[in-house]
Scaffold this motif. Sequence first.
Motif, PDB file in Angstrom:
ATOM      1  N   GLU A 500      30.508  43.524  40.555  1.00  0.00           N
ATOM      2  CA  GLU A 500      31.567  42.573  40.208  1.00  0.00           C
ATOM      3  C   GLU A 500      31.841  42.676  38.714  1.00  0.00           C
ATOM      4  O   GLU A 500      32.995  42.734  38.281  1.00  0.00           O
ATOM      5  CB  GLU A 500      31.085  41.168  40.582  1.00  0.00           C
ATOM      6  CG  GLU A 500      32.179  40.164  40.810  1.00  0.00           C
ATOM      7  CD  GLU A 500      32.948  40.466  42.098  1.00  0.00           C
ATOM      8  OE1 GLU A 500      34.161  40.262  42.103  1.00  0.00           O
ATOM      9  OE2 GLU A 500      32.301  40.945  43.077  1.00  0.00           O
ATOM     10  N   GLU A 502      30.991  45.225  36.722  1.00  0.00           N
ATOM     11  CA  GLU A 502      31.449  46.573  36.372  1.00  0.00           C
ATOM     12  C   GLU A 502      32.931  46.745  36.666  1.00  0.00           C
ATOM     13  O   GLU A 502      33.621  47.497  35.993  1.00  0.00           O
ATOM     14  CB  GLU A 502      30.684  47.611  37.210  1.00  0.00           C
ATOM     15  CG  GLU A 502      29.225  47.752  36.877  1.00  0.00           C
ATOM     16  CD  GLU A 502      28.999  48.969  35.998  1.00  0.00           C
ATOM     17  OE1 GLU A 502      29.976  49.476  35.424  1.00  0.00           O
ATOM     18  OE2 GLU A 502      27.841  49.401  35.894  1.00  0.00           O
ATOM     19  N   LEU A 503      33.362  46.105  37.742  1.00  0.00           N
ATOM     20  CA  LEU A 503      34.722  46.352  38.204  1.00  0.00           C
ATOM     21  C   LEU A 503      35.718  45.355  37.635  1.00  0.00           C
ATOM     22  O   LEU A 503      36.863  45.296  38.061  1.00  0.00           O
ATOM     23  CB  LEU A 503      34.782  46.314  39.728  1.00  0.00           C
ATOM     24  CG  LEU A 503      33.909  47.318  40.462  1.00  0.00           C
ATOM     25  CD1 LEU A 503      34.216  47.316  41.938  1.00  0.00           C
ATOM     26  CD2 LEU A 503      34.080  48.730  39.906  1.00  0.00           C
ATOM     27  N   ALA A 504      35.272  44.537  36.677  1.00  0.00           N
ATOM     28  CA  ALA A 504      36.184  43.565  36.082  1.00  0.00           C
ATOM     29  C   ALA A 504      37.369  44.306  35.477  1.00  0.00           C
ATOM     30  O   ALA A 504      37.247  45.448  35.022  1.00  0.00           O
ATOM     31  CB  ALA A 504      35.457  42.756  35.017  1.00  0.00           C
ATOM     32  N   THR A 505      38.510  43.640  35.461  1.00  0.00           N
ATOM     33  CA  THR A 505      39.724  44.287  34.967  1.00  0.00           C
ATOM     34  C   THR A 505      39.544  44.694  33.508  1.00  0.00           C
ATOM     35  O   THR A 505      39.078  43.903  32.692  1.00  0.00           O
ATOM     36  CB  THR A 505      40.915  43.352  35.126  1.00  0.00           C
ATOM     37  OG1 THR A 505      40.510  42.059  34.702  1.00  0.00           O
ATOM     38  CG2 THR A 505      41.340  43.276  36.567  1.00  0.00           C
ATOM     39  N   PRO A 506      39.936  45.915  33.170  1.00  0.00           N
ATOM     40  CA  PRO A 506      39.481  46.533  31.929  1.00  0.00           C
ATOM     41  C   PRO A 506      40.376  46.343  30.703  1.00  0.00           C
ATOM     42  O   PRO A 506      39.910  46.555  29.601  1.00  0.00           O
ATOM     43  CB  PRO A 506      39.417  48.005  32.292  1.00  0.00           C
ATOM     44  CG  PRO A 506      40.443  48.176  33.371  1.00  0.00           C
ATOM     45  CD  PRO A 506      40.601  46.873  34.051  1.00  0.00           C
ATOM     46  N   TRP A 507      41.636  46.042  30.908  1.00  0.00           N
ATOM     47  CA  TRP A 507      42.486  46.009  29.732  1.00  0.00           C
ATOM     48  C   TRP A 507      43.296  44.715  29.697  1.00  0.00           C
ATOM     49  O   TRP A 507      43.238  43.900  30.616  1.00  0.00           O
ATOM     50  CB  TRP A 507      43.393  47.237  29.707  1.00  0.00           C
ATOM     51  CG  TRP A 507      44.128  47.457  30.985  1.00  0.00           C
ATOM     52  CD1 TRP A 507      45.146  46.689  31.463  1.00  0.00           C
ATOM     53  CD2 TRP A 507      43.885  48.458  31.953  1.00  0.00           C
ATOM     54  NE1 TRP A 507      45.558  47.157  32.666  1.00  0.00           N
ATOM     55  CE2 TRP A 507      44.808  48.257  32.998  1.00  0.00           C
ATOM     56  CE3 TRP A 507      42.989  49.528  32.047  1.00  0.00           C
ATOM     57  CZ2 TRP A 507      44.839  49.073  34.125  1.00  0.00           C
ATOM     58  CZ3 TRP A 507      43.042  50.334  33.166  1.00  0.00           C
ATOM     59  CH2 TRP A 507      43.955  50.104  34.185  1.00  0.00           C
ATOM     60  N   ALA A 508      44.086  44.549  28.664  1.00  0.00           N
ATOM     61  CA  ALA A 508      44.847  43.320  28.498  1.00  0.00           C
ATOM     62  C   ALA A 508      45.899  43.212  29.590  1.00  0.00           C
ATOM     63  O   ALA A 508      46.460  44.210  30.023  1.00  0.00           O
ATOM     64  CB  ALA A 508      45.524  43.313  27.129  1.00  0.00           C
ATOM     65  N   PRO A 509      46.142  41.992  30.072  1.00  0.00           N
ATOM     66  CA  PRO A 509      47.122  41.828  31.138  1.00  0.00           C
ATOM     67  C   PRO A 509      48.540  42.155  30.706  1.00  0.00           C
ATOM     68  O   PRO A 509      48.834  42.259  29.521  1.00  0.00           O
ATOM     69  CB  PRO A 509      46.990  40.351  31.518  1.00  0.00           C
ATOM     70  CG  PRO A 509      46.328  39.697  30.374  1.00  0.00           C
ATOM     71  CD  PRO A 509      45.516  40.733  29.686  1.00  0.00           C
ATOM     72  N   GLY A 510      49.407  42.356  31.687  1.00  0.00           N
ATOM     73  CA  GLY A 510      50.840  42.486  31.400  1.00  0.00           C
ATOM     74  C   GLY A 510      51.339  43.904  31.306  1.00  0.00           C
ATOM     75  O   GLY A 510      52.528  44.154  31.248  1.00  0.00           O
ATOM     76  N   THR A 511      50.431  44.868  31.262  1.00  0.00           N
ATOM     77  CA  THR A 511      50.891  46.233  31.087  1.00  0.00           C
ATOM     78  C   THR A 511      49.967  47.202  31.802  1.00  0.00           C
ATOM     79  O   THR A 511      48.793  46.908  32.023  1.00  0.00           O
ATOM     80  CB  THR A 511      50.925  46.589  29.587  1.00  0.00           C
ATOM     81  OG1 THR A 511      51.131  47.973  29.468  1.00  0.00           O
ATOM     82  CG2 THR A 511      49.619  46.221  28.911  1.00  0.00           C
ATOM     83  N   LEU A 512      50.490  48.335  32.182  1.00  0.00           N
ATOM     84  CA  LEU A 512      49.639  49.396  32.709  1.00  0.00           C
ATOM     85  C   LEU A 512      49.593  50.497  31.658  1.00  0.00           C
ATOM     86  O   LEU A 512      50.633  51.030  31.275  1.00  0.00           O
ATOM     87  CB  LEU A 512      50.229  49.950  34.013  1.00  0.00           C
ATOM     88  CG  LEU A 512      50.112  49.053  35.241  1.00  0.00           C
ATOM     89  CD1 LEU A 512      50.861  49.668  36.411  1.00  0.00           C
ATOM     90  CD2 LEU A 512      48.658  48.845  35.617  1.00  0.00           C
ATOM     91  N   PRO A 513      48.405  50.848  31.172  1.00  0.00           N
ATOM     92  CA  PRO A 513      48.323  51.860  30.127  1.00  0.00           C
ATOM     93  C   PRO A 513      48.810  53.222  30.642  1.00  0.00           C
ATOM     94  O   PRO A 513      48.645  53.539  31.816  1.00  0.00           O
ATOM     95  CB  PRO A 513      46.845  51.910  29.780  1.00  0.00           C
ATOM     96  CG  PRO A 513      46.151  51.316  30.932  1.00  0.00           C
ATOM     97  CD  PRO A 513      47.091  50.350  31.569  1.00  0.00           C
ATOM     98  N   ARG A 515      48.571  57.123  31.267  1.00  0.00           N
ATOM     99  CA  ARG A 515      47.420  58.002  31.491  1.00  0.00           C
ATOM    100  C   ARG A 515      47.871  59.441  31.391  1.00  0.00           C
ATOM    101  O   ARG A 515      48.856  59.839  32.003  1.00  0.00           O
ATOM    102  CB  ARG A 515      46.854  57.752  32.899  1.00  0.00           C
ATOM    103  CG  ARG A 515      46.217  56.390  33.086  1.00  0.00           C
ATOM    104  CD  ARG A 515      45.091  56.230  32.135  1.00  0.00           C
ATOM    105  NE  ARG A 515      44.225  55.111  32.468  1.00  0.00           N
ATOM    106  CZ  ARG A 515      43.533  54.449  31.538  1.00  0.00           C
ATOM    107  NH1 ARG A 515      43.653  54.758  30.259  1.00  0.00           N
ATOM    108  NH2 ARG A 515      42.737  53.472  31.884  1.00  0.00           N
TER     109      ARG A 515
END
Lengths: 649, 649
Positions: A500, A502-513, A515
């Motif tokens: 749980e 480890e799989l927490a959301t990794p980046w700031a909300p509102g955008t998809l980085p 890749r």
Amino acid sequence: MSVVQPFAATFRREAPGHLVASEVVLQPSGAAGRVLERVRRAFIGRRIASAHELQERIGPVKGLAVFASDNISSSAYASEEIMRVLMAAGAGALALTMPLTIAIVVVLAIVVISYQQTIRAYPSGGGSYIVANDNLGRLPGLVAAAALLTDYVLTVAVSIAAGVAALTSIVPGLFDLRVAIGVGFVVALCLGNLRGIRESANLFAIPTYVYLVAIYGLLAFGLLRFATGTLPSYVPPPNPLAGEATMGLSVLLVLRAFASGSVALTGTEAVANGVPAFSPPESRHAGMVLIMMGIFFGSIFLGISFLAAQIGVVPDPSEQETVISQITRTLVGAGTPYHVLIQVSTALLLVLAANTAFADFPRLSSILGRDQWMPRQFAFRGDRLAFSTGIVVLSVLASVLIVAFGGSVTNLIPLYTVGVFVAFTLSQSGMVRHWWRLRDAQAGWRWRAALNGAGALATASVAIIVGIAKFALGAWIILVLIPLLIALMWAIGRHYAHLEKELATPWAPGTLPARRTRVVVPVSRMDRPTLEALAYAHSLSDDVTAVHVTDDRDELARIQERWETWGGPVRLVILESPYRALVAPLLAYLDASEALEPADSTTVVLPEFVPRHSWEYLLHNQTALRLKLRLFFRPRTVVVDVPYHVGIT
Amino acid sequence: MSVVQPFAATFRREAPGHLVASEVVLQPSGAAGRVLERVRRAFIGRRIASAHELQERIGPVKGLAVFASDNISSSAYASEEIMRVLMAAGAGALALTMPLTIAIVVVLAIVVISYQQTIRAYPSGGGSYIVANDNLGRLPGLVAAAALLTDYVLTVAVSIAAGVAALTSIVPGLFDLRVAIGVGFVVALCLGNLRGIRESANLFAIPTYVYLVAIYGLLAFGLLRFATGTLPSYVPPPNPLAGEATMGLSVLLVLRAFASGSVALTGTEAVANGVPAFSPPESRHAGMVLIMMGIFFGSIFLGISFLAAQIGVVPDPSEQETVISQITRTLVGAGTPYHVLIQVSTALLLVLAANTAFADFPRLSSILGRDQWMPRQFAFRGDRLAFSTGIVVLSVLASVLIVAFGGSVTNLIPLYTVGVFVAFTLSQSGMVRHWWRLRDAQAGWRWRAALNGAGALATASVAIIVGIAKFALGAWIILVLIPLLIALMWAIGRHYAHLEKELATPWAPGTLPARRTRVVVPVSRMDRPTLEALAYAHSLSDDVTAVHVTDDRDELARIQERWETWGGPVRLVILESPYRALVAPLLAYLDASEALEPADSTTVVLPEFVPRHSWEYLLHNQTALRLKLRLFFRPRTVVVDVPYHVGIT
């Protein structure tokens, strides 16, 4: 021009971006799939939508049948198991049957009174796991859960074995088939529960009340004969293997007899579990059922022990005939309709008791699955809303027990009841803690805590007696299994909890980085699947590298030449592999490329050739499969399968 | 700042875009992999690069040892098998042994002369498959191939069984272990050939010449004793189960005896196969070896049959002692060094003969694999340049035969030789056709065609005799197997040919067509793997749809809320599944989308979670795997696996 509405056939539009699938989407397409589906539907029944869950509420009359059958059914073997233990000290020791019965009924009374409070405090269902987990913490909760799970499995095994014994008492010819018949009953219960028979309270009511009427009639008749001094003389079974005294009458033996008799308390928990199923006022109805259960069971237990002692019944060492059958036969004659009625209704009631565990085990394991102590599959519901995984696991385990112990009730009994009393103790201790916590809010918390404390004390004592007295006889198996099960559940829980995080959301909300990926296409020959994969890769990215691995220098020139014709803008790298390996050089190339120029990921686009018939797979190299497996375990590697189906363009 | 050269460690740069992998890339990374690799290397030896193929050329002396051992070794059992058949008509019928031997030697002479021409016409190797395929067409080629493949398997089984029999003749205690010893020899040959022992001609030379010297010594001694009238009287085996006459001397029996003796011709083909291995002038050296082989074998065969008849040897019905051992023992005494020498060198020669098939079977199946009549795996070479698949398949089949026939030469013989003579006939007929085709170019084509025609006639006659005489004894198995094998190879060939057409490059050269794809991301929860997959999908295409399948309306609101925070520009579609299925609604959605708005392909991007330990897979839903399997069989569907490795970022 017709309007095409491809979604209308399979989906209903609920809201923008929210479609509801119809049952049509579940129709299998192949002929084999359709046959399988028919067989499934014939055995399991039609699918039930989640929204259609039946919330049948039941009153105390049906409630007694549904939730008390497990406990009441113990009367079919409780007296007998006490007597079997005492027999070891000779027939004279049987005189202790009645005093031990009374002692057990006293414990039962304490537990029933103590549980009245649990029912009131947990109107949404107060199983031992929930009460212990709520009030004592996670580990005690797991101990209760492990104890209960093992016990539910034993409830099925013991009840079915006893039910089969009730039948073989009137049809001795079936005795040699008892293991097969027992497993047959388990399979039938499994299928029935996958269909979801839980809800049909009417079905349950009949055997329970038939049993009650029949057994009370028998006891009344017996007591009348006793009162009038006309009890008939004992008729021993057809093959009376005289039980010989193998040991003296010791404290251990008496404790063992007590422990065997304490199966009488199994099934008490079912009512506390089932509170939400009662019609309002739920807690009052459940409490009434619990008390009725105690009165019915206690009186039958006492009656049977009394009559057995007065008639002088000696348990059949070969286990071919039950004590109840012997009493009935002595009173009304062998093979008379009344004898058959008693035996058949006993068998039915015992199968029903096993069915209670088929409701309890899957429900508890679904709660444990939801709480992430068990694999999540246990929390998923099947076609008919039943917890299929739990039902199947329970059936398998119970069948294994029946086979391993030869379908013998007496062999299984030492394993039984350890778990029940551990769970009772934790549940009652939890209730003491519960009242302590509410001490400011709840009037009379002191006497409430005292009542539950008495229950905890009584059940803890029994747990210790059972554990010690029956340790060498088989209870040790359970005392080893429960900690193992706890350790396993603890490990699973830790894994899920760890994940749980480890799989927490990794980046700031509102955008998809964004890749950046490196696209590589392994190319073995210039054929249609390869070109399709190249075209696909090229449409994903402008920077695609094709890699060809070969050990053949002659072939190398050929592919370079074909590449100039077909390769388009894609760059070709040749990896010569002098040792003929195909996968390893490609992986080494990916590693080296990554080290030279890092990217967020490496995307490997695989041309995949899907032949028409499955046997044709044997004729094609398993290299692609091996490559996929290796790439799956390579970090930051995306695998893209571009299939080419032969004959479908 | 150091210069990073990640490619230097694993690759050598041959030309721009052409890298050569070093052996380093093949090193396994895990500890288990390294142990396995060590075991492999210990048994198989170091890897050999393709460029290092050894092209050892051999002269006639070594050539005789390498290519004639199979044929010469038949002398160890040919006379005996004739005698065993004749025995059925009583010991008196043994008088026919010598005439039958002479007849068979005549056939051998015809075949040897006939094959001289094949050797000259096919300097690059003239096996029956190649000659028949070249001159008669594909189907006759396949018939020859199927006949040869079955025969190579039998060569191994019969030679090993006969070798074991030679050993048990001097150590009778081993007789009961003969099946196990036989299988042991097969396994040893299998490992040896995986290592690539083919090349060591020196190893082969020793047992062949030892056998020749020993057996000629024995024959000379025996003939001397015969000439001087001092032949010792026959010493029967220790347990002489008298062979009883079970049938009269019929034509069928004589034909059977002839058929059994015709094993004498097996192995003749090896020389024609091996022409390119001889030092120049290749064809002349090969032709010399073929003639020497015929002379050596013929004289030994005649000598043994003659001595056996003169001494009056009767074959041991229990198969515990061979006829050669009985002759030797009678002449020089049991257990004498000379007796041991004869038996041991016979056994070694027979194992060597089996080894010939270990070269022939994998080579023929590799040619068939290259010609696409057999799975392509047969054409691939292993670590040591050996055709591993063929070697392993041959070993398994031969072991099965040895076990099934109890390691008995006499039981296996009826299956043997049918295939050889079918292949001979096709090969010789092919040569006739060959000369006919060259009739304008080749002087003397008439007498050449006549010679091969005589060979074809002789071998066809033997094939028919063997087929009829031994049909009921086991030849029928082969006569059923060969057509089945042909049908299988034909089906495989058709499959590959069909595919070749299907997979032809589909569009005009010079360009890669643009491909439009619909990108769909199934989303079960908003966690890190899912977001990584979304970010990846979004970087591939601007038009991405996320799909969430659920049966839980409460959860639905939660995901929609989280979507607004995390979903970025990606559109979310909720598929409500009232029957709790996950895969089927998604597939129905893809179908409906495709019907509404076609694209070149549908790309499904799957978030894939890779746990640290493999046991942890059990705790995670197999839904993704089931989905992948279903998507794999869906046309025009690209599956993209975006893995998230726990603990590696």
